[in-house]
Enzyme design. Structure first.
Site, mmCIF file in Angstrom:
data_model
loop_
_atom_site.group_PDB
_atom_site.id
_atom_site.type_symbol
_atom_site.label_atom_id
_atom_site.label_comp_id
_atom_site.label_asym_id
_atom_site.label_seq_id
_atom_site.Cartn_x
_atom_site.Cartn_y
_atom_site.Cartn_z
ATOM 1 N N GLY A 192 66.786 12.571 82.002
ATOM 2 C CA GLY A 192 65.794 13.170 81.123
ATOM 3 C C GLY A 192 64.402 12.911 81.649
ATOM 4 O O GLY A 192 64.224 12.115 82.571
ATOM 5 N N GLY A 197 62.646 7.171 77.369
ATOM 6 C CA GLY A 197 63.276 5.963 76.843
ATOM 7 C C GLY A 197 64.614 5.602 77.464
ATOM 8 O O GLY A 197 65.431 4.927 76.838
ATOM 9 N N LYS A 198 64.835 6.009 78.704
ATOM 10 C CA LYS A 198 66.117 5.722 79.348
ATOM 11 C C LYS A 198 66.305 4.222 79.567
ATOM 12 O O LYS A 198 67.364 3.671 79.288
ATOM 13 C CB LYS A 198 66.217 6.486 80.676
ATOM 14 C CG LYS A 198 66.131 7.994 80.495
ATOM 15 C CD LYS A 198 66.227 8.744 81.804
ATOM 16 C CE LYS A 198 65.007 8.636 82.669
ATOM 17 N NZ LYS A 198 63.843 9.356 82.160
ATOM 18 N N GLU A 415 34.941 28.245 77.208
ATOM 19 C CA GLU A 415 35.839 27.685 76.185
ATOM 20 C C GLU A 415 36.014 28.652 75.015
ATOM 21 O O GLU A 415 37.116 28.806 74.479
ATOM 22 C CB GLU A 415 35.330 26.334 75.687
ATOM 23 C CG GLU A 415 35.184 25.258 76.751
ATOM 24 C CD GLU A 415 36.386 25.112 77.653
ATOM 25 O OE1 GLU A 415 37.516 25.395 77.220
ATOM 26 O OE2 GLU A 415 36.202 24.723 78.820
ATOM 27 N N ASP A 490 42.788 26.486 85.211
ATOM 28 C CA ASP A 490 43.373 27.523 84.368
ATOM 29 C C ASP A 490 44.199 28.487 85.215
ATOM 30 O O ASP A 490 45.322 28.843 84.857
ATOM 31 C CB ASP A 490 42.272 28.342 83.680
ATOM 32 C CG ASP A 490 41.475 27.516 82.686
ATOM 33 O OD1 ASP A 490 42.008 26.504 82.210
ATOM 34 O OD2 ASP A 490 40.330 27.912 82.380
HETATM 35 C C1 NHX Z 1 34.173 20.231 89.440
HETATM 36 N N1 NHX Z 1 34.957 20.361 87.198
HETATM 37 O O1 NHX Z 1 35.260 19.872 89.801
HETATM 38 C C2 NHX Z 1 33.804 20.177 88.010
HETATM 39 C C3 NHX Z 1 33.184 18.862 87.664
HETATM 40 C C4 NHX Z 1 35.142 26.043 83.863
HETATM 41 C C5 NHX Z 1 33.637 25.036 82.265
HETATM 42 N N2 NHX Z 1 33.299 20.684 90.283
HETATM 43 O O2 NHX Z 1 39.278 25.289 82.155
HETATM 44 O O3 NHX Z 1 36.185 21.570 83.661
HETATM 45 O O4 NHX Z 1 35.073 22.539 87.508
HETATM 46 O O5 NHX Z 1 38.975 25.369 79.608
HETATM 47 C C6 NHX Z 1 42.980 19.057 84.277
HETATM 48 C C7 NHX Z 1 42.202 19.728 83.346
HETATM 49 C C8 NHX Z 1 39.904 20.299 87.717
HETATM 50 C C9 NHX Z 1 42.605 19.033 85.611
HETATM 51 C C10 NHX Z 1 41.041 20.355 83.757
HETATM 52 C C11 NHX Z 1 41.044 19.652 87.340
HETATM 53 C C12 NHX Z 1 39.502 20.980 85.492
HETATM 54 C C13 NHX Z 1 38.169 23.257 82.437
HETATM 55 C C14 NHX Z 1 37.906 21.630 87.312
HETATM 56 C C15 NHX Z 1 35.888 24.161 82.431
HETATM 57 N N3 NHX Z 1 38.574 24.334 80.360
HETATM 58 N N4 NHX Z 1 36.941 22.646 85.424
HETATM 59 C C16 NHX Z 1 38.722 24.378 81.652
HETATM 60 C C17 NHX Z 1 36.655 22.559 84.140
HETATM 61 C C18 NHX Z 1 35.508 21.564 87.058
HETATM 62 C C19 NHX Z 1 39.129 20.959 86.816
HETATM 63 C C20 NHX Z 1 41.443 19.665 86.018
HETATM 64 C C21 NHX Z 1 40.664 20.315 85.091
HETATM 65 C C22 NHX Z 1 34.758 24.753 83.200
HETATM 66 C C23 NHX Z 1 37.040 23.725 83.306
HETATM 67 C C24 NHX Z 1 36.810 21.542 86.316
HETATM 68 ZN ZN ZN Z 2 39.356 26.926 81.048
#
Ligand code: NHX
Ligand code: ZN
Length: 633
Positions: A192, A197-198, A415, A490
């Site tokens: 799993g 919790g294995k 957002e 995204d």
């Molecule tokens: C950078 N961060 O890396 C800057 C600091 C588009 C307004 N130059 O989609 O923050 O660009 O809806 C997990 C989650 C990388 C892992 C988010 C790895 C985001 C987040 C890049 C918003 N919200 N992008 C988003 C964002 C960025 C990044 C991640 C992650 C932005 C976007 C990070």
């Molecule tokens: Zn986003």
């Protein structure tokens, strides 16, 4: 104690090296060898300064040769006149008992020692810790432990417990089972997702039965020297047999139990030997050994079939992530360990955490306790739990990050784009919260929480999910007519879903209901490639084309949707810029074109309700009207 031994052997080697170097470079090795006869001549010529007599071995000394002093050595002869000669010529002398065997050993074996030491140091560097290296061959931490864990500590997993009860009964009273002639499995595989919790279950088996628990991890068997892993397995089985009835637990069995012949270079000797030893060990259990091996893995599909054969790990138990009620039970178990305010409703937390596993939930409770302690609170309140969930999902807040106005605007629209698309689409999960306070790697985030645990998804639901993911970037495009790098995460998620729709779920017209999974990235899964259908270049090309087609089409539709609802997008972004956080209820107000509640009040609201209003179809009049053209391909 293995730890002491580590230090000891290490320092012995270092000492040997130092002695050797000292011996070599102090010049003793550069002594001039002279005959005994010449030695006596030198004494008589009063050229000898001092001597050291090693009885039955050698005589070492210094003599003057012109202006400099030279070291010499000569064999020790049983010469009764020697001391007399030395005294008459006033030569400083001393004797050493024994002989120079120790120096000799170092002199002769020094290079070997040096080599061994270097080898050790190198190996240590490779495996990242002297600890592992110097304890090789020793089964570490495998001494049986008495476990206090029982099923009462394992919340949820009722079916799994049910399946394990038979094994516990057997361990408790093997005699009874022998009499009946029933066959009890020798091996059980718990599989799993990580954190379900294995390990806890395995411990609880031993705890319930009151038998010793021997544990090891597959990854520690595959360390460095060929044969070490196998000998560890042998030790482990020996120890367990001696204290039978007992439980042996092997975590991460996939590390040793991968399909033989899989992976780089066609195999890994060490791993294979360890695996063989494991199989030999299990086969070697006679009927009445009364040792049960429990293994855990999150990749049962890559296990060597030899492990799964009857008489080995023939019992496979799936440990599922917890459902809503189970999450609440798990939270309760962990909450017992901390002080929690009376107003806290763990059911709300359980509802907010679909897809979370036991370790995530434990993490939330722990984070919440730390947060409460930081605030000098008497007990953990809903507020801390709320913050803890966000921390576990996205990481800690980074309030110190200062954003430029322009970028802040982009983030607000990004957002809001996610939130609005989620709100407008029929299958969008309810939006719980939108925030532009940076957290973890993200500059802003939109938190959606499904109202119930879901196990399957329809094509429409997946399409909508992708549109929500694209919504952020599309909003940037619609408003600023420009796109930024920020949407990378995204897009990654969106592409992954599209790819799976085509290659795994049979949701594309051109590929049809066939599966073309590629595990190319993970070389260790090499063997899997043989099992899957051949993927022709033509199919690969079609897949790629489909990915692009679908995602471009979904993007177009998302842009249209946002264009049509620009006024909501503007309003949302504007409010978000003011408030930094929008709650599900705020977004609902915006959609109903109502004024938002005062934001101080709404901030507290997040905690009180805990959950955004579920999507009620008849309540969202705009939804259907504004969805735009429904997609149908
Ligand atoms: C950078 N961060 O890396 C800057 C600091 C588009 C307004 N130059 O989609 O923050 O660009 O809806 C997990 C989650 C990388 C892992 C988010 C790895 C985001 C987040 C890049 C918003 N919200 N992008 C988003 C964002 C960025 C990044 C991640 C992650 C932005 C976007 C990070
Ligand atoms: Zn986003």
């Amino acid at each position: 104690m293995p730890k002491r031994k580590i230090g000891l052997s290490f320092w012995l080697l270092v000492a040997a090296l130092i002695l050797y170097l000292n011996y070599t470079y102090s010049g003793k090795s550069k002594e001039e060898e002279i005959t005994y006869d010449k030695f006596i001549q030198l004494i008589r010529a009063e050229k000898v300064v001092s001597v050291i007599i090693y009885k039955d071995d050698v005589i070492i000394g210094v003599y003057r040769s012109g202006m400099d002093k030279k070291k010499f050595k000569t064999p020790y002869l049983d010469d009764p006149n020697l001391i007399g000669e030395l005294q008459t010529h006033g030569i400083e002398y001393t004797g050493k008992t024994g002989n120079k065997w120790f120096s000799n050993i170092i002199f002769n074996f020094g290079p070997i020692l040096l080599f061994v030491l270097l080898w050790f140091l190198m190996a240590t560097k490779m495996s990242g810790g002297a600890k592992q290296i110097f304890s090789f061959g020793k089964t570490r931490a495998h001494n049986a432990t008495k476990v206090e864990t029982t099923f009462a500590d394992v919340a949820g997993c009722d079916e799994v417990k049910e399946e394990l009860i038979e094994i516990i009964k057997f361990l408790k009273n093997p005699k009874k089972f022998e009499k009946l002639g029933g066959k009890i499995p020798k091996g059980v595989i718990l599989y799993g997702a990580p954190g379900t919790g294995k390990t806890l279950l395995a411990k609880a088996i031993a705890g319930e039965a009151g038998v010793p628990f021997f544990s090891a991890s597959g990854s520690e068997f595959v360390e460095m020297f060929v044969g070490v892993g196998a000998s560890r397995v042998r030790d482990l089985f020996e120890m367990a047999k001696e204290s039978a009835p007992a439980v042996i637990f092997v975590d991460e069995i996939d590390a040793v139990g991968r399909h033989r012949g899989a992976g780089l270079g066609g195999g890994h000797d060490e791993r294979e030997q360890t695996l063989n030893q494991l199989l030999v060990g299990m086969d070697g259990f006679e009927e009445n050994t009364n040792v049960i091996v429990i293994a855990a893995t999150n990749r049962p599909d890559i296990l060597d079939p030899a492990l799964l054969r009857p008489g080995r790990f023939d019992r496979h138990i799936h440990v599922l992530p917890p459902n809503l009620t189970e999450r609440e039970e798990i939270l309760k178990v962990h909450a017992k360990k901390i002080k929690i305010a009376a107003e806290v409703d763990l059911a709300v937390i359980a509802r907010r955490t679909p897809g979370f596993v036991g370790s995530d939930l434990a993490n939330i409770i722990n984070e919440a306790a730390l947060l409460a302690a930081r605030k000098d609170k008497e007990a953990v309140e809903m507020q801390e739990l709320e913050e803890a969930i966000d921390r576990v999902i996205a990481g800690p807040e980074k309030k110190s990050r200062i954003m430029q106005e322009k970028e802040k605007k982009i983030i607000c629209y990004h957002e809001s784009g996610h939130a609005l698309v989620a709100k407008l689409l029929p299958n969008g999960d309810p939006v719980h919260k939108v925030s532009i306070i940076p957290r973890g790697p993200a500059l802003g985030y939109t938190l959606q929480i499904p109202t119930e645990d879901r196990y399957i998804a329809s094509r429409e639901e997946l399409s909508d999910k992708i549109k929500v993911l694209l919504g952020g970037r599309c909003a940037e495009k619609v408003i600023f007519n420009q796109i930024t790098t920020g949407a990378s995460n995204d897009l990654e998620k969106a592409t992954e879903i599209v790819y799976k729709m085509i290659t795994e779920y049979g949701m594309s017209k051109r590929i049809g209901p066939a599966v073309f999974k590629e595990h190319g990235a993970d070389v260790f899964l090499g063997m899997d490639l043989f099992k899957q259908p051949h993927i022709s270049e033509k199919i690969k090309q079609t897949i790629d084309e489909e990915v692009t087609d679908i995602i471009v089409k979904l993007e177009r539709e998302t842009i249209e949707l946002l264009e049509k609802n620009k006024k909501y997008l503007n309003k949302m972004a504007e409010e978000l810029e003011k408030r930094e956080i929008l709650l599900g209820s705020d977004i609902e107000s915006i959609m109903r074109e109502e004024e938002l509640p005062d934001f101080k009040a709404s901030k507290e609201n997040v905690i009180a309700t805990g959950e955004p209003q579920a999507k009620e179809k008849d309540n969202s009049g705009q939804k259907k009207d504004n969805t735009g053209d429904k997609t149908d391909s």
